[in-house]
Write a protein that holds these residues in place. Structure first.
Motif, short mmCIF file in Angstrom:
data_model
loop_
_atom_site.label_atom_id
_atom_site.label_comp_id
_atom_site.label_asym_id
_atom_site.label_seq_id
_atom_site.Cartn_x
_atom_site.Cartn_y
_atom_site.Cartn_z
N SER A 167 123.48 121.79 128.97
CA SER A 167 123.31 121.40 127.57
C SER A 167 124.30 120.31 127.17
N ILE A 168 125.50 120.36 127.72
CA ILE A 168 126.50 119.32 127.43
C ILE A 168 126.07 117.99 128.06
N ILE A 169 125.59 118.04 129.29
CA ILE A 169 125.10 116.82 129.95
C ILE A 169 123.94 116.22 129.15
N VAL A 170 123.01 117.05 128.72
CA VAL A 170 121.87 116.57 127.92
C VAL A 170 122.38 115.90 126.65
N HIS A 171 123.35 116.52 126.00
CA HIS A 171 123.89 115.99 124.75
C HIS A 171 124.52 114.61 124.93
N LYS A 181 124.48 112.57 127.92
CA LYS A 181 123.78 111.61 128.78
C LYS A 181 122.32 111.39 128.35
N GLY A 182 121.81 112.28 127.50
CA GLY A 182 120.44 112.13 127.02
C GLY A 182 119.41 112.92 127.82
N LYS A 183 119.78 113.33 129.04
CA LYS A 183 118.86 114.12 129.86
C LYS A 183 119.62 114.77 131.00
N CYS A 184 118.98 115.79 131.58
CA CYS A 184 119.59 116.51 132.71
C CYS A 184 118.50 117.24 133.48
N THR A 185 118.57 117.19 134.79
CA THR A 185 117.67 118.00 135.61
C THR A 185 118.15 119.44 135.51
N VAL A 186 117.25 120.33 135.06
CA VAL A 186 117.65 121.72 134.85
C VAL A 186 117.06 122.69 135.87
N LYS A 187 116.05 122.24 136.62
CA LYS A 187 115.47 123.11 137.65
C LYS A 187 114.74 122.25 138.66
N THR A 188 114.92 122.55 139.93
CA THR A 188 114.25 121.84 141.02
C THR A 188 113.47 122.85 141.84
N GLY A 189 112.29 122.45 142.30
CA GLY A 189 111.50 123.34 143.12
C GLY A 189 110.07 122.87 143.26
N GLU A 190 109.21 123.79 143.67
CA GLU A 190 107.80 123.47 143.84
C GLU A 190 107.13 123.37 142.48
N TYR A 191 106.18 122.47 142.37
CA TYR A 191 105.48 122.22 141.11
C TYR A 191 104.91 123.51 140.52
N ASP A 192 104.30 124.34 141.37
CA ASP A 192 103.66 125.57 140.88
C ASP A 192 104.66 126.54 140.25
N ASP A 193 105.92 126.48 140.68
CA ASP A 193 106.97 127.30 140.07
C ASP A 193 107.48 126.67 138.78
N LEU A 194 107.56 125.34 138.77
CA LEU A 194 108.13 124.63 137.62
C LEU A 194 107.19 124.55 136.43
N LYS A 195 105.89 124.46 136.68
CA LYS A 195 104.92 124.25 135.61
C LYS A 195 105.03 125.31 134.51
N PRO A 196 104.98 126.61 134.82
CA PRO A 196 105.08 127.60 133.73
C PRO A 196 106.46 127.58 133.04
N ARG A 197 107.48 127.25 133.79
CA ARG A 197 108.83 127.17 133.19
C ARG A 197 108.89 126.01 132.19
N CYS A 198 108.37 124.86 132.60
CA CYS A 198 108.37 123.69 131.71
C CYS A 198 107.54 123.97 130.46
N VAL A 248 113.16 117.97 133.91
CA VAL A 248 114.19 117.20 133.23
C VAL A 248 114.14 117.59 131.75
N LEU A 249 115.28 117.98 131.21
CA LEU A 249 115.41 118.32 129.80
C LEU A 249 116.03 117.13 129.08
N TYR A 250 115.45 116.76 127.93
CA TYR A 250 115.91 115.62 127.15
C TYR A 250 116.61 116.06 125.87
N ASN A 251 117.50 115.25 125.41
CA ASN A 251 118.24 115.53 124.19
C ASN A 251 117.33 115.43 122.97
#
Length: 91
Positions: A55-59, A61-78, A24-27
């Protein structure tokens, strides 16, 4: 319930849990739209259009889910998003 049914049920439950992880990306008031878009394309493999929509949704709404998947894939991205100065977390 047989052992086979129980194992099958446990695997289904495990798959559900794996699918529920998301970044989840926050504004913030610091980063520009262009920078956020660039980071989402680079880090989350978004298309430019997808990154712009997020980026528009974050602006607004304050937040937006930007990537969904397995934790091991998401951790380095986050981690990469955080190091780039964006406000994100895995939930």
């Amino acid at each position: 319930m047989s052992t086979k049914e129980k194992i099958s049920e446990e695997l289904l439950l495990e798959e559900e849990v794996l699918k529920q992880n998301e970044i989840v990306l926050y504004n913030d008031e610091v980063n520009t739209f262009d920078y956020v878009i660039e980071m989402l394309v680079d880090t989350c493999e978004h298309t430019p259009e997808q990154a712009e929509q997020c980026s528009i949704i974050v602006h607004y709404k304050g937040k937006c889910t930007v990537k969904t998947g397995e934790y091991d894939d998401l951790k380095p991205r986050c981690t990469k998003l955080l190091r780039a100065g964006l406000n994100a977390e895995i939930i």
